[in-house]
Design an enzyme around this catalytic site. Sequence first.
Site, PDB file in Angstrom:
ATOM      1  N   ASP A  11       0.762  -1.216  -0.074  1.00 46.43           N
ATOM      2  CA  ASP A  11       0.054   0.013   0.070  1.00 46.43           C
ATOM      3  C   ASP A  11       0.927   1.227   0.015  1.00 46.43           C
ATOM      4  O   ASP A  11       1.558   1.509   1.207  1.00 46.43           O
ATOM      5  CB  ASP A  11      -0.829  -0.004   1.245  1.00 46.43           C
ATOM      6  CG  ASP A  11      -1.730   1.052   1.489  1.00 46.43           C
ATOM      7  OD1 ASP A  11      -1.690   2.291   0.554  1.00 46.43           O
ATOM      8  OD2 ASP A  11      -2.193   1.264   2.209  1.00 46.43           O
ATOM      9  N   ASN A 104      16.938  -8.507  -0.903  1.00 47.82           N
ATOM     10  CA  ASN A 104      15.537  -9.218  -0.523  1.00 47.82           C
ATOM     11  C   ASN A 104      14.775  -7.977   0.351  1.00 47.82           C
ATOM     12  O   ASN A 104      15.238  -7.574   1.393  1.00 47.82           O
ATOM     13  CB  ASN A 104      15.814 -10.461   0.257  1.00 47.82           C
ATOM     14  CG  ASN A 104      14.697 -11.248   0.208  1.00 47.82           C
ATOM     15  OD1 ASN A 104      13.485 -10.740   0.403  1.00 47.82           O
ATOM     16  ND2 ASN A 104      14.640 -12.665   0.457  1.00 47.82           N
ATOM     17  N   TYR A 237       1.712   0.132  14.759  1.00 45.93           N
ATOM     18  CA  TYR A 237       0.736   0.199  13.740  1.00 45.93           C
ATOM     19  C   TYR A 237       1.317   1.146  12.634  1.00 45.93           C
ATOM     20  O   TYR A 237       1.635   2.338  12.654  1.00 45.93           O
ATOM     21  CB  TYR A 237      -0.524   0.353  14.155  1.00 45.93           C
ATOM     22  CG  TYR A 237      -1.471   0.547  12.911  1.00 45.93           C
ATOM     23  CD1 TYR A 237      -1.988  -0.753  12.756  1.00 45.93           C
ATOM     24  CD2 TYR A 237      -1.847   1.353  12.330  1.00 45.93           C
ATOM     25  CE1 TYR A 237      -2.982  -0.801  11.656  1.00 45.93           C
ATOM     26  CE2 TYR A 237      -2.728   1.473  11.246  1.00 45.93           C
ATOM     27  CZ  TYR A 237      -3.249   0.258  10.968  1.00 45.93           C
ATOM     28  OH  TYR A 237      -4.179   0.081   9.889  1.00 45.93           O
ATOM     29  N   LYS A 240      -2.582  -2.435   7.807  1.00 47.14           N
ATOM     30  CA  LYS A 240      -2.927  -3.682   8.157  1.00 47.14           C
ATOM     31  C   LYS A 240      -2.184  -4.459   7.183  1.00 47.14           C
ATOM     32  O   LYS A 240      -1.704  -4.327   6.248  1.00 47.14           O
ATOM     33  CB  LYS A 240      -4.804  -3.748   7.861  1.00 47.14           C
ATOM     34  CG  LYS A 240      -5.138  -4.758   8.479  1.00 47.14           C
ATOM     35  CD  LYS A 240      -5.174  -4.787  10.039  1.00 47.14           C
ATOM     36  CE  LYS A 240      -5.165  -6.205  10.670  1.00 47.14           C
ATOM     37  NZ  LYS A 240      -4.540  -5.928  11.983  1.00 47.14           N
ATOM     38  N   TYR A 357      -4.144   0.094  16.187  1.00 38.15           N
ATOM     39  CA  TYR A 357      -3.772   1.346  15.973  1.00 38.15           C
ATOM     40  C   TYR A 357      -3.245   2.008  17.495  1.00 38.15           C
ATOM     41  O   TYR A 357      -3.981   1.784  18.534  1.00 38.15           O
ATOM     42  CB  TYR A 357      -5.086   2.265  15.973  1.00 38.15           C
ATOM     43  CG  TYR A 357      -5.233   2.655  14.395  1.00 38.15           C
ATOM     44  CD1 TYR A 357      -4.851   3.866  13.804  1.00 38.15           C
ATOM     45  CD2 TYR A 357      -5.656   1.586  13.362  1.00 38.15           C
ATOM     46  CE1 TYR A 357      -4.905   4.045  12.498  1.00 38.15           C
ATOM     47  CE2 TYR A 357      -5.888   2.077  12.016  1.00 38.15           C
ATOM     48  CZ  TYR A 357      -5.429   3.178  11.555  1.00 38.15           C
ATOM     49  OH  TYR A 357      -5.602   3.411  10.273  1.00 38.15           O
TER      50      TYR A 357
HETATM   51  P1  13P Z   1      -4.379  -0.303   5.182  1.00 32.73           P
HETATM   52  O1  13P Z   1      -3.334  -1.177   5.668  1.00 32.73           O
HETATM   53  O2  13P Z   1      -5.091  -1.141   3.971  1.00 32.73           O
HETATM   54  O3  13P Z   1      -4.143   1.078   4.928  1.00 32.73           O
HETATM   55  O4  13P Z   1      -5.598  -0.550   6.382  1.00 32.73           O
HETATM   56  C1  13P Z   1      -5.579   0.428   7.257  1.00 32.73           C
HETATM   57  C2  13P Z   1      -6.776   0.351   8.170  1.00 32.73           C
HETATM   58  O5  13P Z   1      -6.855  -0.558   9.275  1.00 32.73           O
HETATM   59  C3  13P Z   1      -8.132   0.612   7.747  1.00 32.73           C
HETATM   60  O6  13P Z   1      -9.071   0.821   8.714  1.00 32.73           O
HETATM   61 MG    MG Z   2      -3.878   1.773   3.224  1.00 31.62          MG
HETATM   62 MG    MG Z   3      -4.450  -2.123   2.378  1.00 33.81          MG
END
Ligand code: 13P
Ligand code: MG
Ligand code: MG
Length: 401
Positions: A11, A104, A237, A240, A357
């Site tokens: 991302d 890597n 964090y 995700k 978070y």
């Molecule tokens: P991403 O890693 O896809 O940006 O997700 C963040 C997230 O937890 C959205 O609530």
């Molecule tokens: Mg994202």
């Molecule tokens: Mg994502």
Amino acid sequence: MQLTLSVLKADVGSIGGHTRPSAAMVESARQRIREAIDHGLIIDGFVGTTGDDIALILSHGRGSGNSEVHQFAWHAFLAATDIAAHAGLYGAGQDLLVDAPSGNIRGAGPAVAEMTFEHHPVNDNRNRPAESFMVFAADKCGPGAYNLPLFLGFADPMYCAGLMLPKMADGFTFRIIDMDHTDGDSVLELSAPEDYYHLTALLRDNERFGIERIMRRDGEPAAAVSAQRLHNIAGTYTGKDDPVALVRNQGIFPAPEELLSPFAKAHYVGGGARGSHVMPMMPVALHTPVTGMYCIPVISCIGFSVDVEGRFASDHVDFFDNPAWDEVRRKAMERAMIIRDQGWSGAAMLPYAEIEYGGFRDTITGLVKRFETHKDGNGARRTRRSKRNGSPRKMVSARSR
Ligand code: 13P
Ligand code: MG
Ligand code: MG
């Protein structure tokens, strides 16, 4: 020839919040892939997006973990990051966690799934007269999101009837990784059917244990998953995990329908809004942005065939872009609304140790500091931390007063 399939996903920025990357970012990655093919670095390549993530799907002859291939992917993500940053997009460069990884890039932020195998797809090759594989990409999902569906697809004849046939009846070996272990990879290999219950005992915990690889008993690679926790890499964090999986299908492996059927459950996974909510997984077409309530997690799946030179067939198949999956999408929304009815309570959110978070943790840690310890009985007293210096001070309890 030895053929390597590599999926590298990151991302690196998205439009209007964490929804999807821009067309310019995707085009830049496609252009780089065209150049890498021209320069002979890779044999073929494809760019897909799932939610806000960009996945590079590559075939080459350089082996798994190859520095040049990984550096190519890293620089493609950096170029897309620049485009995102210039356009003011959200989260530009989000998953690129280190400054300039050498070689890597596994462990540097992007999700990586790779496998290398002997590629000789000719009619008299009894095991593999043709090579076909699927790429799964999940957005707003925890790292163990594939534990249940891959286990069912490779170990349960209720989903994979092929397990009853002679060529698959020996079952498969699962390499499980303990994702809490940050000092190197801590892995354990267990096989189904004989270790069936031990496998479930580990795989029930999607946040700690993940399927990292699945092999046939003769060692032939069947599946590879990017099972690593972003917050264990970053120490905090950053986004995700959004894992990807590479799965070979047909013949000596499960058929696509056997691998896809478990996704009809729309099973609950950790992820969702702020990486901290339990939500069902919704199968969607490639390039679907995340716009649902509480970032309902999405999963895409595309299929490829590979010719004798290692090139992808000119078309791919988008498995979930089909009316057959409409009913599951509706079911996923229903399940989403049901669990969200419960809001923040109990199983509807991830437990404290897993919430991603920092902010949630900061709130709770701040409140925990304000707790008072009561000691009842004769001379009952209570202590609390003094606001000024943080040291406990004795207080006379309300009862003894
Ligand atoms: P991403 O890693 O896809 O940006 O997700 C963040 C997230 O937890 C959205 O609530
Ligand atoms: Mg994202
Ligand atoms: Mg994502």
